[in-house]
Design a protein around this motif. Sequence first.
Motif, PDB file in Angstrom:
ATOM      1  N   ARG A 422      56.737  26.357 -62.673  1.00  0.00           N
ATOM      2  CA  ARG A 422      55.534  26.430 -61.830  1.00  0.00           C
ATOM      3  C   ARG A 422      55.341  27.864 -61.362  1.00  0.00           C
ATOM      4  NH1 ARG A 422      56.581  22.606 -58.249  1.00  0.00           N
ATOM      5  NH2 ARG A 422      55.289  21.091 -59.315  1.00  0.00           N
ATOM      6  N   ASP A 423      54.178  28.451 -61.782  1.00  0.00           N
ATOM      7  CA  ASP A 423      53.933  29.829 -61.340  1.00  0.00           C
ATOM      8  C   ASP A 423      52.732  29.890 -60.398  1.00  0.00           C
ATOM      9  OD1 ASP A 423      51.368  30.445 -62.749  1.00  0.00           O
ATOM     10  OD2 ASP A 423      52.570  30.097 -64.555  1.00  0.00           O
ATOM     11  N   THR A 424      52.621  31.030 -59.704  1.00  0.00           N
ATOM     12  CA  THR A 424      51.480  31.218 -58.790  1.00  0.00           C
ATOM     13  C   THR A 424      50.535  32.252 -59.401  1.00  0.00           C
ATOM     14  OG1 THR A 424      52.705  32.921 -57.594  1.00  0.00           O
ATOM     15  CG2 THR A 424      52.858  30.678 -56.732  1.00  0.00           C
ATOM     16  N   GLY A 425      50.361  32.143 -60.727  1.00  0.00           N
ATOM     17  CA  GLY A 425      49.566  33.142 -61.457  1.00  0.00           C
ATOM     18  C   GLY A 425      48.073  32.875 -61.473  1.00  0.00           C
ATOM     19  N   CYS A 426      47.429  33.470 -62.510  1.00  0.00           N
ATOM     20  CA  CYS A 426      45.952  33.434 -62.561  1.00  0.00           C
ATOM     21  C   CYS A 426      45.389  32.056 -62.924  1.00  0.00           C
ATOM     22  CB  CYS A 426      45.471  34.460 -63.583  1.00  0.00           C
ATOM     23  SG  CYS A 426      46.155  34.160 -65.230  1.00  0.00           S
ATOM     24  N   GLY A 427      46.214  31.179 -63.480  1.00  0.00           N
ATOM     25  CA  GLY A 427      45.732  29.851 -63.877  1.00  0.00           C
ATOM     26  C   GLY A 427      44.993  29.917 -65.208  1.00  0.00           C
ATOM     27  N   ILE A 428      44.611  28.730 -65.719  1.00  0.00           N
ATOM     28  CA  ILE A 428      43.936  28.657 -67.028  1.00  0.00           C
ATOM     29  C   ILE A 428      42.549  28.037 -66.836  1.00  0.00           C
ATOM     30  CG2 ILE A 428      44.098  27.731 -69.386  1.00  0.00           C
ATOM     31  CD1 ILE A 428      47.168  27.516 -68.870  1.00  0.00           C
ATOM     32  N   ALA A 429      41.528  28.665 -67.419  1.00  0.00           N
ATOM     33  CA  ALA A 429      40.162  28.132 -67.300  1.00  0.00           C
ATOM     34  C   ALA A 429      40.110  26.752 -67.951  1.00  0.00           C
ATOM     35  CB  ALA A 429      39.184  29.078 -67.990  1.00  0.00           C
ATOM     36  N   PRO A 430      39.380  25.785 -67.342  1.00  0.00           N
ATOM     37  CA  PRO A 430      39.328  24.422 -67.910  1.00  0.00           C
ATOM     38  C   PRO A 430      38.942  24.419 -69.386  1.00  0.00           C
ATOM     39  CG  PRO A 430      38.265  24.482 -65.772  1.00  0.00           C
ATOM     40  CD  PRO A 430      38.620  25.890 -66.091  1.00  0.00           C
ATOM     41  N   ALA A 431      38.031  25.310 -69.787  1.00  0.00           N
ATOM     42  CA  ALA A 431      37.591  25.324 -71.194  1.00  0.00           C
ATOM     43  C   ALA A 431      38.727  25.752 -72.128  1.00  0.00           C
ATOM     44  CB  ALA A 431      36.410  26.279 -71.348  1.00  0.00           C
ATOM     45  N   ASP A 432      39.699  26.544 -71.607  1.00  0.00           N
ATOM     46  CA  ASP A 432      40.799  27.037 -72.454  1.00  0.00           C
ATOM     47  C   ASP A 432      41.960  26.043 -72.519  1.00  0.00           C
ATOM     48  OD1 ASP A 432      39.404  29.306 -72.907  1.00  0.00           O
ATOM     49  OD2 ASP A 432      40.474  30.528 -71.414  1.00  0.00           O
ATOM     50  N   LEU A 433      42.007  25.128 -71.516  1.00  0.00           N
ATOM     51  CA  LEU A 433      43.174  24.238 -71.391  1.00  0.00           C
ATOM     52  C   LEU A 433      43.509  23.507 -72.678  1.00  0.00           C
ATOM     53  CD1 LEU A 433      43.358  22.391 -67.965  1.00  0.00           C
ATOM     54  CD2 LEU A 433      45.079  23.783 -69.091  1.00  0.00           C
ATOM     55  N   GLU A 434      42.444  23.007 -73.356  1.00  0.00           N
ATOM     56  CA  GLU A 434      42.747  22.200 -74.553  1.00  0.00           C
ATOM     57  C   GLU A 434      43.028  23.069 -75.776  1.00  0.00           C
ATOM     58  OE1 GLU A 434      38.221  21.126 -75.934  1.00  0.00           O
ATOM     59  OE2 GLU A 434      39.278  19.775 -74.551  1.00  0.00           O
ATOM     60  N   ARG A 435      42.912  24.408 -75.621  1.00  0.00           N
ATOM     61  CA  ARG A 435      43.126  25.269 -76.795  1.00  0.00           C
ATOM     62  C   ARG A 435      44.429  26.052 -76.729  1.00  0.00           C
ATOM     63  NH1 ARG A 435      38.196  28.952 -77.238  1.00  0.00           N
ATOM     64  NH2 ARG A 435      39.036  29.325 -79.311  1.00  0.00           N
ATOM     65  N   ILE A 436      45.113  26.019 -75.574  1.00  0.00           N
ATOM     66  CA  ILE A 436      46.278  26.910 -75.433  1.00  0.00           C
ATOM     67  C   ILE A 436      47.412  26.576 -76.402  1.00  0.00           C
ATOM     68  CG2 ILE A 436      45.843  27.605 -73.036  1.00  0.00           C
ATOM     69  CD1 ILE A 436      47.934  25.524 -72.199  1.00  0.00           C
ATOM     70  N   PHE A 437      47.443  25.321 -76.889  1.00  0.00           N
ATOM     71  CA  PHE A 437      48.512  24.958 -77.839  1.00  0.00           C
ATOM     72  C   PHE A 437      48.101  25.218 -79.293  1.00  0.00           C
ATOM     73  CE2 PHE A 437      49.398  22.258 -74.116  1.00  0.00           C
ATOM     74  CZ  PHE A 437      50.676  22.724 -73.822  1.00  0.00           C
ATOM     75  N   ASP A 438      46.808  25.641 -79.463  1.00  0.00           N
ATOM     76  CA  ASP A 438      46.355  25.950 -80.827  1.00  0.00           C
ATOM     77  C   ASP A 438      47.033  27.242 -81.285  1.00  0.00           C
ATOM     78  OD1 ASP A 438      44.741  23.823 -80.648  1.00  0.00           O
ATOM     79  OD2 ASP A 438      42.846  24.926 -80.554  1.00  0.00           O
ATOM     80  N   PRO A 439      47.469  27.294 -82.572  1.00  0.00           N
ATOM     81  CA  PRO A 439      48.045  28.552 -83.045  1.00  0.00           C
ATOM     82  C   PRO A 439      47.000  29.670 -83.032  1.00  0.00           C
ATOM     83  CG  PRO A 439      47.795  26.963 -84.834  1.00  0.00           C
ATOM     84  CD  PRO A 439      47.483  26.245 -83.584  1.00  0.00           C
TER      85      PRO A 439
END
Length: 497
Positions: A422-439
């Motif tokens: 768990r980090d206190t970083g910038c977070g991930i935009a909702p639109a990017d969430l489903e793509r972060i595991f894409d190569p």
Amino acid sequence: MTNPFKGLTIGTRLLLIVLVMMLLTLTSSFLLYSHFEVELLDEIQGQTESLSKALQISVQQLTSQGMSDDKLLNDYVQRLSSKGVKEISILSNEKQVVASSNLSKIGKTLGTARLPRHGNNVIITGTLEDDDTEFEGKKPYTLDIPIIVDNQKRGYVRLHLLLDDFQQIIHDALTRRLLATGIVFLVGMAGVVALSFGVTRALDQLAKAAGRVAEGDLSARVRSTRRDEVGRLGATFNTMVEKLLEQRALESRLRRAERASAVAGLASAVAHEIRNPLNLISLSIDHLGTEYGQADEARAAEYRKIIASVRHELNRLNRMVSDFLSYGRPPRLALRPCRVDEIVDEVLSLTEAKARDQRIEIVRTIPAGLPVVRADPEGLRTCFLNVAINAIQSTPAGGSLSVGAETGRNGAGESTVSVTFRDTGCGIAPADLERIFDPYFSTREAGVGLGLAITQRIVQDHGGEIKVDSSPGEGTTFRIDLPSRGPQTGAESLSAA
Ligand SMILES: Nc1ncnc2c1ncn2[C@@H]1O[C@H](COP(=O)(O)OP(=O)(O)OP(=O)(O)O)[C@@H](O)[C@H]1O
Ligand SMILES: [Mg+2]
């Protein structure tokens, strides 16, 4: 309360409406006719009684002493007038009015009465004849009745009758019948209009939704509580769109997988070719650093700096080549009992220096006595390292990274060990969430986008799951669930490979 008509088909409903209308029309006509018949009979009976009464009085008048009693006559006329008798006069044989309810006519000689033929006894008979007299602008029927007592004609009784009462009854009955029929048809029409309105509205909604789907918007749905054909059509439409959506998701997954495997194949081929020259360059740089040092101290420092930055870039290239190779390669898991806390500690010690440089606090909250997990320790190290490095790269100075672990159970009921970052970083935009595991998906300038793709693959090869929860601007939590027993399908072949 449920509507009992909901499940009926439109055809059945229309049939029901027509049937109800027919029944209502028949019932109302029957009731009105019965009522009308009773009223008419009452009226006729009343009229007949009145006439006989009038005649009885008149005969009494003619045969009694003093011939007439005007007051008595008037009284009767008053009562009879409600039954249609508007005027009674008694005429002598010379057609002179002897007595009359109309005082102005007394003493006058009126037109000839039509004399009927009759026998010797008292015979009362009458003929309707026109007269000039008018009542409230309506022409009455005139009835002359000769009065014969002892074979001697004593005079006439003249009655003026208004038959408007009958006409009124007939007229009333007609009005009521028309009214009842009108109401029945209005009710029927309202039913038909309501039904067709409901149907057209539902069809309109369906047409709009179909239009949206045709334009590519697969979120269009028909909301309907109907259970008839239109309702079923809407439900089928929704199922069809649902299927289209599934198919579209499947196609896009397939396309992504095809693209990924093509790119991965190419990447690993290229990486393989790059690896050998890279190794050679690396060795040469080391050799240059040790063998060809500069005598001049200032130049020697500059020389060491250049050698260090070349080495740093070479290391980065090496890491990328390993990533490309490991993503393009079929999984090879060397499964054995592992202590997850030990692997996490190894990873944290690797990232410690980087975190310190960036002033990021690392908080370790792993409980003692975690169960041993059957896994590939190299694979787990890669996973934890990728996630921890991502967290440190995404967290600004002053932030923190908390690493925890706990035991639990997965959907299949197997016992699991879960590790959270768990980090206190910038977070991930909702639109990017489903793509972060894409190569090759990366938002970082120097990122390749393989870290999480490799991590997800290794976790899934272990029969586990990786989940992410993020709020932009607040931070991100990655959670890796690993089944204690290790992968259940094909595990042995994977470990043997
Ligand atoms: N903890 C995090 N906080 C915010 N964003 C994150 C975090 N972890 C991953 N991401 C996002 O997910 C993207 C993909 O991560 P991934 O590790 O797969 O690739 P990368 O870090 O960009 O490149 P690399 O291949 O070098 O790891 C990142 O570019 C970043 O946008
Ligand atoms: Mg990364």
